[in-house]
Write an enzyme that holds these catalytic residues in place. Sequence first.
Site, PDB file in Angstrom:
ATOM      1  N   THR A 178       0.841  -1.217   0.000  1.00 11.29           N
ATOM      2  CA  THR A 178       0.000   0.000   0.000  1.00 11.29           C
ATOM      3  C   THR A 178       0.867   1.255   0.000  1.00 11.29           C
ATOM      4  O   THR A 178       0.482   2.275  -0.571  1.00 11.29           O
ATOM      5  CB  THR A 178      -0.961   0.030   1.210  1.00 11.29           C
ATOM      6  OG1 THR A 178      -0.216  -0.215   2.403  1.00 11.29           O
ATOM      7  CG2 THR A 178      -2.060  -1.004   1.071  1.00 11.29           C
ATOM      8  N   PRO A 192      -3.667  -0.395  -3.770  1.00  9.62           N
ATOM      9  CA  PRO A 192      -4.724  -0.531  -2.754  1.00  9.62           C
ATOM     10  C   PRO A 192      -4.819  -1.942  -2.210  1.00  9.62           C
ATOM     11  O   PRO A 192      -4.541  -2.906  -2.913  1.00  9.62           O
ATOM     12  CB  PRO A 192      -6.007  -0.164  -3.519  1.00  9.62           C
ATOM     13  CG  PRO A 192      -5.691  -0.426  -4.950  1.00  9.62           C
ATOM     14  CD  PRO A 192      -4.227  -0.187  -5.113  1.00  9.62           C
ATOM     15  N   ASP A 193      -5.177  -2.063  -0.945  1.00  9.06           N
ATOM     16  CA  ASP A 193      -5.347  -3.401  -0.381  1.00  9.06           C
ATOM     17  C   ASP A 193      -6.830  -3.754  -0.352  1.00  9.06           C
ATOM     18  O   ASP A 193      -7.690  -2.928  -0.602  1.00  9.06           O
ATOM     19  CB  ASP A 193      -4.652  -3.487   0.988  1.00  9.06           C
ATOM     20  CG  ASP A 193      -5.581  -3.336   2.168  1.00  9.06           C
ATOM     21  OD1 ASP A 193      -6.782  -3.375   1.953  1.00  9.06           O
ATOM     22  OD2 ASP A 193      -5.117  -3.184   3.302  1.00  9.06           O
ATOM     23  N   PHE A 194      -7.102  -5.015  -0.060  1.00 12.25           N
ATOM     24  CA  PHE A 194      -8.474  -5.505  -0.118  1.00 12.25           C
ATOM     25  C   PHE A 194      -9.335  -5.055   1.054  1.00 12.25           C
ATOM     26  O   PHE A 194     -10.494  -4.759   0.908  1.00 12.25           O
ATOM     27  CB  PHE A 194      -8.456  -7.045  -0.141  1.00 12.25           C
ATOM     28  CG  PHE A 194      -8.620  -7.592  -1.521  1.00 12.25           C
ATOM     29  CD1 PHE A 194      -8.173  -6.880  -2.613  1.00 12.25           C
ATOM     30  CD2 PHE A 194      -9.228  -8.806  -1.723  1.00 12.25           C
ATOM     31  CE1 PHE A 194      -8.313  -7.385  -3.893  1.00 12.25           C
ATOM     32  CE2 PHE A 194      -9.382  -9.327  -3.005  1.00 12.25           C
ATOM     33  CZ  PHE A 194      -8.918  -8.605  -4.086  1.00 12.25           C
ATOM     34  N   ARG A 195      -8.741  -5.061   2.244  1.00 11.36           N
ATOM     35  CA  ARG A 195      -9.594  -4.956   3.432  1.00 11.36           C
ATOM     36  C   ARG A 195      -9.556  -3.618   4.141  1.00 11.36           C
ATOM     37  O   ARG A 195     -10.237  -3.426   5.129  1.00 11.36           O
ATOM     38  CB  ARG A 195      -9.236  -6.078   4.423  1.00 11.36           C
ATOM     39  CG  ARG A 195      -9.700  -7.420   3.918  1.00 11.36           C
ATOM     40  CD  ARG A 195      -9.152  -8.594   4.662  1.00 11.36           C
ATOM     41  NE  ARG A 195      -9.644  -9.816   4.058  1.00 11.36           N
ATOM     42  CZ  ARG A 195      -9.176 -10.334   2.948  1.00 11.36           C
ATOM     43  NH1 ARG A 195      -8.185  -9.757   2.318  1.00 11.36           N
ATOM     44  NH2 ARG A 195      -9.684 -11.443   2.448  1.00 11.36           N
ATOM     45  N   GLN A 229       2.246 -12.367   0.758  1.00 10.32           N
ATOM     46  CA  GLN A 229       0.885 -12.629   0.281  1.00 10.32           C
ATOM     47  C   GLN A 229       0.562 -11.761  -0.940  1.00 10.32           C
ATOM     48  O   GLN A 229      -0.520 -11.854  -1.507  1.00 10.32           O
ATOM     49  CB  GLN A 229      -0.120 -12.333   1.400  1.00 10.32           C
ATOM     50  CG  GLN A 229       0.069 -13.200   2.632  1.00 10.32           C
ATOM     51  CD  GLN A 229      -0.854 -12.804   3.770  1.00 10.32           C
ATOM     52  OE1 GLN A 229      -2.059 -12.981   3.668  1.00 10.32           O
ATOM     53  NE2 GLN A 229      -0.309 -12.258   4.829  1.00 10.32           N
ATOM     54  N   ASN A 230       1.503 -10.879  -1.324  1.00 10.93           N
ATOM     55  CA  ASN A 230       1.244  -9.939  -2.415  1.00 10.93           C
ATOM     56  C   ASN A 230       1.565 -10.552  -3.775  1.00 10.93           C
ATOM     57  O   ASN A 230       2.366 -11.480  -3.875  1.00 10.93           O
ATOM     58  CB  ASN A 230       2.057  -8.656  -2.193  1.00 10.93           C
ATOM     59  CG  ASN A 230       1.635  -7.947  -0.911  1.00 10.93           C
ATOM     60  OD1 ASN A 230       0.480  -8.026  -0.513  1.00 10.93           O
ATOM     61  ND2 ASN A 230       2.569  -7.286  -0.253  1.00 10.93           N
ATOM     62  N   ILE A 231       0.947  -9.994  -4.802  1.00 12.09           N
ATOM     63  CA  ILE A 231       1.054 -10.567  -6.149  1.00 12.09           C
ATOM     64  C   ILE A 231       1.688  -9.591  -7.137  1.00 12.09           C
ATOM     65  O   ILE A 231       1.593  -9.771  -8.343  1.00 12.09           O
ATOM     66  CB  ILE A 231      -0.341 -11.000  -6.664  1.00 12.09           C
ATOM     67  CG1 ILE A 231      -1.331  -9.828  -6.652  1.00 12.09           C
ATOM     68  CG2 ILE A 231      -0.894 -12.161  -5.844  1.00 12.09           C
ATOM     69  CD1 ILE A 231      -2.699 -10.137  -7.253  1.00 12.09           C
ATOM     70  N   ASP A 232       2.386  -8.559  -6.618  1.00 14.16           N
ATOM     71  CA  ASP A 232       2.864  -7.466  -7.478  1.00 14.16           C
ATOM     72  C   ASP A 232       4.315  -7.580  -7.917  1.00 14.16           C
ATOM     73  O   ASP A 232       4.782  -6.800  -8.747  1.00 14.16           O
ATOM     74  CB  ASP A 232       2.650  -6.124  -6.777  1.00 14.16           C
ATOM     75  CG  ASP A 232       3.158  -6.132  -5.336  1.00 14.16           C
ATOM     76  OD1 ASP A 232       4.313  -6.537  -5.119  1.00 14.16           O
ATOM     77  OD2 ASP A 232       2.395  -5.737  -4.435  1.00 14.16           O
ATOM     78  N   HIS A 275       0.508 -16.264  -2.989  1.00 15.59           N
ATOM     79  CA  HIS A 275      -0.692 -16.082  -3.813  1.00 15.59           C
ATOM     80  C   HIS A 275      -0.363 -15.848  -5.284  1.00 15.59           C
ATOM     81  O   HIS A 275      -1.208 -15.395  -6.043  1.00 15.59           O
ATOM     82  CB  HIS A 275      -1.539 -14.936  -3.251  1.00 15.59           C
ATOM     83  CG  HIS A 275      -2.038 -15.207  -1.859  1.00 15.59           C
ATOM     84  ND1 HIS A 275      -2.282 -14.228  -0.928  1.00 15.59           N
ATOM     85  CD2 HIS A 275      -2.331 -16.381  -1.245  1.00 15.59           C
ATOM     86  CE1 HIS A 275      -2.702 -14.783   0.205  1.00 15.59           C
ATOM     87  NE2 HIS A 275      -2.733 -16.083   0.031  1.00 15.59           N
ATOM     88  N   CYS A 297      -1.153 -19.800 -20.777  1.00 17.34           N
ATOM     89  CA  CYS A 297      -2.275 -20.335 -21.539  1.00 17.34           C
ATOM     90  C   CYS A 297      -2.759 -21.614 -20.869  1.00 17.34           C
ATOM     91  O   CYS A 297      -1.964 -22.508 -20.577  1.00 17.34           O
ATOM     92  CB  CYS A 297      -1.847 -20.607 -22.977  1.00 17.34           C
ATOM     93  SG  CYS A 297      -3.122 -21.487 -23.925  1.00 17.34           S
ATOM     94  N   CYS A 301      -2.087 -24.600 -23.779  1.00 17.49           N
ATOM     95  CA  CYS A 301      -0.754 -25.059 -24.200  1.00 17.49           C
ATOM     96  C   CYS A 301       0.354 -24.679 -23.225  1.00 17.49           C
ATOM     97  O   CYS A 301       1.490 -25.133 -23.369  1.00 17.49           O
ATOM     98  CB  CYS A 301      -0.421 -24.540 -25.598  1.00 17.49           C
ATOM     99  SG  CYS A 301       0.008 -22.780 -25.626  1.00 17.49           S
ATOM    100  N   CYS A 312      -2.803 -20.051 -29.629  1.00 18.10           N
ATOM    101  CA  CYS A 312      -3.444 -21.347 -29.892  1.00 18.10           C
ATOM    102  C   CYS A 312      -4.953 -21.291 -29.639  1.00 18.10           C
ATOM    103  O   CYS A 312      -5.669 -22.260 -29.885  1.00 18.10           O
ATOM    104  CB  CYS A 312      -2.820 -22.438 -29.025  1.00 18.10           C
ATOM    105  SG  CYS A 312      -3.426 -22.450 -27.320  1.00 18.10           S
ATOM    106  N   SER A 324      -3.020  -8.309   8.559  1.00 21.58           N
ATOM    107  CA  SER A 324      -3.954  -8.432   9.691  1.00 21.58           C
ATOM    108  C   SER A 324      -3.921  -9.844  10.276  1.00 21.58           C
ATOM    109  O   SER A 324      -4.500 -10.101  11.323  1.00 21.58           O
ATOM    110  CB  SER A 324      -5.377  -8.117   9.216  1.00 21.58           C
ATOM    111  OG  SER A 324      -5.731  -8.994   8.153  1.00 21.58           O
ATOM    112  N   ASN A 346       2.400  -3.658  12.387  1.00 20.46           N
ATOM    113  CA  ASN A 346       1.118  -3.449  11.703  1.00 20.46           C
ATOM    114  C   ASN A 346       0.434  -2.254  12.352  1.00 20.46           C
ATOM    115  O   ASN A 346       0.556  -2.038  13.548  1.00 20.46           O
ATOM    116  CB  ASN A 346       0.228  -4.696  11.827  1.00 20.46           C
ATOM    117  CG  ASN A 346      -0.877  -4.726  10.788  1.00 20.46           C
ATOM    118  OD1 ASN A 346      -0.637  -4.524   9.601  1.00 20.46           O
ATOM    119  ND2 ASN A 346      -2.099  -4.956  11.224  1.00 20.46           N
TER     120      ASN A 346
END
Length: 238
Positions: free
Chosen positions: A28, A33-36, A103-106, A121, A129, A132, A152, A191, A213
């Site tokens: 953040t 932005p975060d989810f919660r 836990q981040n995907i960035d 995550h 794909c 394939c 494909c 959290s 935190n």
Amino acid sequence: MKTKIEQLRSWIAESKRMVFFGGAGVSTESGIPDFRSVDGLYHQKFDYPPETIISHSFFLKNPEYFYRFYREKMLPLGFEPNVTHRVLARLEQEGHLAAVVTQNIDGLHQKAGSKRVYELHGSVLRNYCMKCGKFYPGEFIRDAKGIPRCTCGGIVKPDVVLYEEALDEKTLAGAISAIRQADVLIVGGTSLTVYPAAGLLGYYRGDRLALINRDETPYDDMAGLVLHASLGDVFSQL
């Protein structure tokens, strides 16, 4: 706060196998932005709850809507690492930090220079794909119209763990092993309410657990050090 920072510094200085376990609060501060949080995705209006849209069954039933939401809200491209990412990369180079579990995907930890990162995550930077297996970068998903398709004809799916999907076994095993062997465990920007990720703390065998935190977590009582502060404030002093 000052004495807690000094304590954390001394733990880090003595550490050879430290692990950092991070959540959305790490990203953040790069503007993602975060989810919660109050401004997070869970508090914005969509036709369906975000948990529904980013579930495996919804993806299969309504991929077009999934990708519209995903492009608009979940594809953090063009962001830069912040002080937390950079300090962690430095601590790894100095031989204190053994691994980052995120836990981040960035992909920002790797962008900052961290070499051993367990992405629980997945990552938006990897896309495959479903037919394939051909690889595509995040920009391909961003720039595609509607459902992104491979040469494909197969659907190109982001390598992110959706609701109803299991975590990658190899990644999970690596994260558990690193945490189990850690001499210091710093948990930041999470959290600790999302499972199975939060349950990984149970594998820590040491007695130097630091939680950073803004808000309280269910694990505060277990920690030797608790800092209710922003990660940037803490890591800029390390």
